[in-house]
Structure formats: structure tokens, C-alpha cells
Design a protein around this motif. Structure first.
Motif, PDB file in Angstrom:
ATOM      1  N   ARG A  24       0.817  -1.229   0.000  1.00  0.00           N
ATOM      2  CA  ARG A  24       0.000   0.000   0.000  1.00  0.00           C
ATOM      3  C   ARG A  24       0.844   1.269   0.000  1.00  0.00           C
ATOM      4  O   ARG A  24       0.332   2.358  -0.254  1.00  0.00           O
ATOM      5  CB  ARG A  24      -0.949  -0.017   1.179  1.00  0.00           C
ATOM      6  N   LEU A  25       2.123   1.128   0.274  1.00  0.00           N
ATOM      7  CA  LEU A  25       3.009   2.291   0.318  1.00  0.00           C
ATOM      8  C   LEU A  25       3.097   2.973  -1.047  1.00  0.00           C
ATOM      9  O   LEU A  25       3.143   4.200  -1.123  1.00  0.00           O
ATOM     10  CB  LEU A  25       4.393   1.882   0.809  1.00  0.00           C
ATOM     11  N   ARG A  26       3.081   2.189  -2.113  1.00  0.00           N
ATOM     12  CA  ARG A  26       3.137   2.759  -3.469  1.00  0.00           C
ATOM     13  C   ARG A  26       1.956   3.715  -3.689  1.00  0.00           C
ATOM     14  O   ARG A  26       2.116   4.800  -4.236  1.00  0.00           O
ATOM     15  CB  ARG A  26       3.126   1.649  -4.514  1.00  0.00           C
ATOM     16  N   GLU A  27       0.774   3.310  -3.232  1.00  0.00           N
ATOM     17  CA  GLU A  27      -0.411   4.159  -3.382  1.00  0.00           C
ATOM     18  C   GLU A  27      -0.335   5.396  -2.496  1.00  0.00           C
ATOM     19  O   GLU A  27      -0.839   6.452  -2.849  1.00  0.00           O
ATOM     20  CB  GLU A  27      -1.675   3.367  -3.058  1.00  0.00           C
ATOM     21  N   LYS A  28       0.293   5.258  -1.332  1.00  0.00           N
ATOM     22  CA  LYS A  28       0.412   6.381  -0.413  1.00  0.00           C
ATOM     23  C   LYS A  28       1.395   7.434  -0.933  1.00  0.00           C
ATOM     24  O   LYS A  28       1.153   8.633  -0.799  1.00  0.00           O
ATOM     25  CB  LYS A  28       0.879   5.891   0.957  1.00  0.00           C
ATOM     26  N   LEU A  29       2.501   6.988  -1.534  1.00  0.00           N
ATOM     27  CA  LEU A  29       3.558   7.906  -1.939  1.00  0.00           C
ATOM     28  C   LEU A  29       3.360   8.544  -3.307  1.00  0.00           C
ATOM     29  O   LEU A  29       3.800   9.670  -3.535  1.00  0.00           O
ATOM     30  CB  LEU A  29       4.912   7.177  -1.953  1.00  0.00           C
ATOM     31  N   PHE A  30       2.716   7.802  -4.223  1.00  0.00           N
ATOM     32  CA  PHE A  30       2.692   8.235  -5.612  1.00  0.00           C
ATOM     33  C   PHE A  30       1.286   8.459  -6.146  1.00  0.00           C
ATOM     34  O   PHE A  30       0.365   7.719  -5.825  1.00  0.00           O
ATOM     35  CB  PHE A  30       3.413   7.202  -6.495  1.00  0.00           C
ATOM     36  N   THR A  31       1.165   9.449  -7.003  1.00  0.00           N
ATOM     37  CA  THR A  31      -0.097   9.705  -7.687  1.00  0.00           C
ATOM     38  C   THR A  31      -0.288   8.624  -8.753  1.00  0.00           C
ATOM     39  O   THR A  31       0.677   7.951  -9.142  1.00  0.00           O
ATOM     40  CB  THR A  31      -0.080  11.093  -8.355  1.00  0.00           C
ATOM     41  N   PRO A  32      -1.505   8.443  -9.250  1.00  0.00           N
ATOM     42  CA  PRO A  32      -1.733   7.437 -10.292  1.00  0.00           C
ATOM     43  C   PRO A  32      -0.808   7.615 -11.511  1.00  0.00           C
ATOM     44  O   PRO A  32      -0.361   6.634 -12.089  1.00  0.00           O
ATOM     45  CB  PRO A  32      -3.196   7.640 -10.673  1.00  0.00           C
ATOM     46  N   ALA A  33      -0.485   8.833 -11.855  1.00  0.00           N
ATOM     47  CA  ALA A  33       0.393   9.083 -13.003  1.00  0.00           C
ATOM     48  C   ALA A  33       1.822   8.609 -12.763  1.00  0.00           C
ATOM     49  O   ALA A  33       2.557   8.351 -13.717  1.00  0.00           O
ATOM     50  CB  ALA A  33       0.398  10.581 -13.331  1.00  0.00           C
ATOM     51  N   GLU A  34       2.224   8.467 -11.502  1.00  0.00           N
ATOM     52  CA  GLU A  34       3.596   8.095 -11.168  1.00  0.00           C
ATOM     53  C   GLU A  34       3.770   6.606 -10.855  1.00  0.00           C
ATOM     54  O   GLU A  34       4.866   6.069 -11.001  1.00  0.00           O
ATOM     55  CB  GLU A  34       4.070   8.876  -9.934  1.00  0.00           C
ATOM     56  N   ARG A  35       2.734   5.925 -10.422  1.00  0.00           N
ATOM     57  CA  ARG A  35       2.837   4.589  -9.821  1.00  0.00           C
ATOM     58  C   ARG A  35       3.453   3.508 -10.686  1.00  0.00           C
ATOM     59  O   ARG A  35       4.064   2.583 -10.162  1.00  0.00           O
ATOM     60  CB  ARG A  35       1.462   4.107  -9.377  1.00  0.00           C
ATOM     61  N   ASP A  36       3.276   3.555 -11.990  1.00  0.00           N
ATOM     62  CA  ASP A  36       3.725   2.468 -12.853  1.00  0.00           C
ATOM     63  C   ASP A  36       5.066   2.736 -13.533  1.00  0.00           C
ATOM     64  O   ASP A  36       5.425   2.042 -14.482  1.00  0.00           O
ATOM     65  CB  ASP A  36       2.653   2.160 -13.902  1.00  0.00           C
ATOM     66  N   LEU A  37       5.810   3.714 -13.039  1.00  0.00           N
ATOM     67  CA  LEU A  37       7.122   4.007 -13.609  1.00  0.00           C
ATOM     68  C   LEU A  37       8.115   2.901 -13.270  1.00  0.00           C
ATOM     69  O   LEU A  37       7.925   2.166 -12.293  1.00  0.00           O
ATOM     70  CB  LEU A  37       7.629   5.346 -13.062  1.00  0.00           C
ATOM     71  N   PRO A  38       9.199   2.788 -14.039  1.00  0.00           N
ATOM     72  CA  PRO A  38      10.233   1.801 -13.721  1.00  0.00           C
ATOM     73  C   PRO A  38      10.865   2.093 -12.351  1.00  0.00           C
ATOM     74  O   PRO A  38      10.797   3.233 -11.867  1.00  0.00           O
ATOM     75  CB  PRO A  38      11.260   1.982 -14.845  1.00  0.00           C
ATOM     76  N   PRO A  39      11.481   1.078 -11.738  1.00  0.00           N
ATOM     77  CA  PRO A  39      12.039   1.238 -10.394  1.00  0.00           C
ATOM     78  C   PRO A  39      12.934   2.464 -10.199  1.00  0.00           C
ATOM     79  O   PRO A  39      12.749   3.209  -9.231  1.00  0.00           O
ATOM     80  CB  PRO A  39      12.819  -0.058 -10.172  1.00  0.00           C
ATOM     81  N   ALA A  40      13.889   2.700 -11.077  1.00  0.00           N
ATOM     82  CA  ALA A  40      14.793   3.839 -10.901  1.00  0.00           C
ATOM     83  C   ALA A  40      14.035   5.159 -10.960  1.00  0.00           C
ATOM     84  O   ALA A  40      14.336   6.102 -10.217  1.00  0.00           O
ATOM     85  CB  ALA A  40      15.900   3.808 -11.947  1.00  0.00           C
ATOM     86  N   SER A  41      13.028   5.232 -11.827  1.00  0.00           N
ATOM     87  CA  SER A  41      12.238   6.456 -11.930  1.00  0.00           C
ATOM     88  C   SER A  41      11.361   6.659 -10.699  1.00  0.00           C
ATOM     89  O   SER A  41      11.182   7.787 -10.233  1.00  0.00           O
ATOM     90  CB  SER A  41      11.377   6.425 -13.192  1.00  0.00           C
ATOM     91  N   LEU A  42      10.816   5.572 -10.152  1.00  0.00           N
ATOM     92  CA  LEU A  42      10.039   5.672  -8.911  1.00  0.00           C
ATOM     93  C   LEU A  42      10.913   6.189  -7.773  1.00  0.00           C
ATOM     94  O   LEU A  42      10.511   7.082  -7.028  1.00  0.00           O
ATOM     95  CB  LEU A  42       9.469   4.313  -8.520  1.00  0.00           C
ATOM     96  N   ALA A  43      12.091   5.617  -7.645  1.00  0.00           N
ATOM     97  CA  ALA A  43      13.001   6.045  -6.585  1.00  0.00           C
ATOM     98  C   ALA A  43      13.389   7.510  -6.764  1.00  0.00           C
ATOM     99  O   ALA A  43      13.478   8.262  -5.786  1.00  0.00           O
ATOM    100  CB  ALA A  43      14.244   5.156  -6.568  1.00  0.00           C
ATOM    101  N   ALA A  44      13.602   7.926  -8.010  1.00  0.00           N
ATOM    102  CA  ALA A  44      13.941   9.325  -8.280  1.00  0.00           C
ATOM    103  C   ALA A  44      12.772  10.247  -7.935  1.00  0.00           C
ATOM    104  O   ALA A  44      12.976  11.348  -7.403  1.00  0.00           O
ATOM    105  CB  ALA A  44      14.350   9.496  -9.737  1.00  0.00           C
ATOM    106  N   ARG A  45      11.540   9.823  -8.207  1.00  0.00           N
ATOM    107  CA  ARG A  45      10.359  10.624  -7.851  1.00  0.00           C
ATOM    108  C   ARG A  45      10.251  10.749  -6.336  1.00  0.00           C
ATOM    109  O   ARG A  45       9.919  11.812  -5.814  1.00  0.00           O
ATOM    110  CB  ARG A  45       9.071  10.008  -8.399  1.00  0.00           C
ATOM    111  N   PHE A  46      10.530   9.646  -5.631  1.00  0.00           N
ATOM    112  CA  PHE A  46      10.501   9.709  -4.173  1.00  0.00           C
ATOM    113  C   PHE A  46      11.575  10.674  -3.665  1.00  0.00           C
ATOM    114  O   PHE A  46      11.306  11.503  -2.784  1.00  0.00           O
ATOM    115  CB  PHE A  46      10.695   8.314  -3.564  1.00  0.00           C
ATOM    116  N   ALA A  47      12.774  10.589  -4.227  1.00  0.00           N
ATOM    117  CA  ALA A  47      13.846  11.511  -3.838  1.00  0.00           C
ATOM    118  C   ALA A  47      13.430  12.957  -4.098  1.00  0.00           C
ATOM    119  O   ALA A  47      13.707  13.853  -3.293  1.00  0.00           O
ATOM    120  CB  ALA A  47      15.133  11.177  -4.590  1.00  0.00           C
TER     121      ALA A  47
END
Length: 116
Positions: A24-47
Motif C-alpha cells: 500500500r506504500l506505493r499508493e500512499k507515496l505516488f499519484t496514479p500518473a507516477e505509480r507504474d514508472l520503472p524502479p529507478a524512476s520511482l526512486a527518483a520521484r521519491f527523492a
């Protein structure tokens, strides 16, 4: 005038392990537009979101969904803010964001300058 600066670095593999361990953390941290990005891009969005929070003085009650990072082909990433993030930015007089994100060798990083 620079109102705030933030930087953050994320270990991509460790971040993805955390997302897998807590689905559920993915849903908490990211908007629907961000959730399905590749791992490195997700980590960069979190950063980037962490860097934005730091530039704002890490206010309590900030909602992760109130900051979205958009990729712009041929240009720098753009920051879209709403809700709690926009309220804090308004209170500080922030009118624009300058964001740089990168990922290489298993590390994602982001640096933001808040200007007003």
C-alpha cells in the motif's frame, strides 16, 4: 530569491524492497500518473518529493500526493503542487521550482531549489 533548497538520495534496490514489503506504500507515496514508472524512476520521484519537503522546511502534515513530478521530453522535470504542499509554498512565497533528478548505478537522487 531562493526560498529553500532540498536534496535527497535513494538506494533503488532498497526502496523497491520496501515497496514490495509494504504494497500500500506505493499508493500512499505516488499519484496514479507516477505509480507504474520503472524502479529507478520511482526512486527518483521519491527523492524529488523528499527534496521538495526539505526545501519547504519539512512541515508536518504534508501529503505525498500533493507533489507530482512530471517528465518533460527535451526539458527538465516539472513540479506540480496542490493542497498541503501548495499551502506551505504560498506561505513561504515560493513561486517556482527548479528540479534536477538522476539515477545511475543503483542510486536515484534529486535536488530542488524553491524560488520566490
Amino acid at each position: 530569491m531562493i526560498k529553500g533548497v532540498g536534496i535527497d538520495v535513494v538506494d533503488v534496490a532498497r526502496f523497491m524492497e520496501t515497496l514490495e514489503r509494504t504494497p500500500r506504500l506505493r499508493e500512499k507515496l505516488f499519484t496514479p500518473a507516477e505509480r507504474d514508472l520503472p524502479p529507478a524512476s520511482l526512486a527518483a520521484r521519491f527523492a524529488a518529493k523528499e527534496a521538495i519537503a526539505k526545501a519547504l522546511g519539512a512541515p508536518a502534515g504534508m501529503r505525498w500526493h500533493d507533489a507530482t513530478v512530471h517528465r518533460v521530453v527535451g526539458g527538465p522535470p516539472e513540479v506540480e503542487i496542490t493542497g498541503t504542499v501548495a499551502a506551505r509554498a504560498d506561505a513561504l512565497g515560493i513561486t517556482s521550482w527548479h528540479l534536477s533528478i538522476s539515477h545511475d548505478a543503483g542510486i536515484a537522487s534529486a535536488m530542488v531549489v524553491a524560488e520566490g
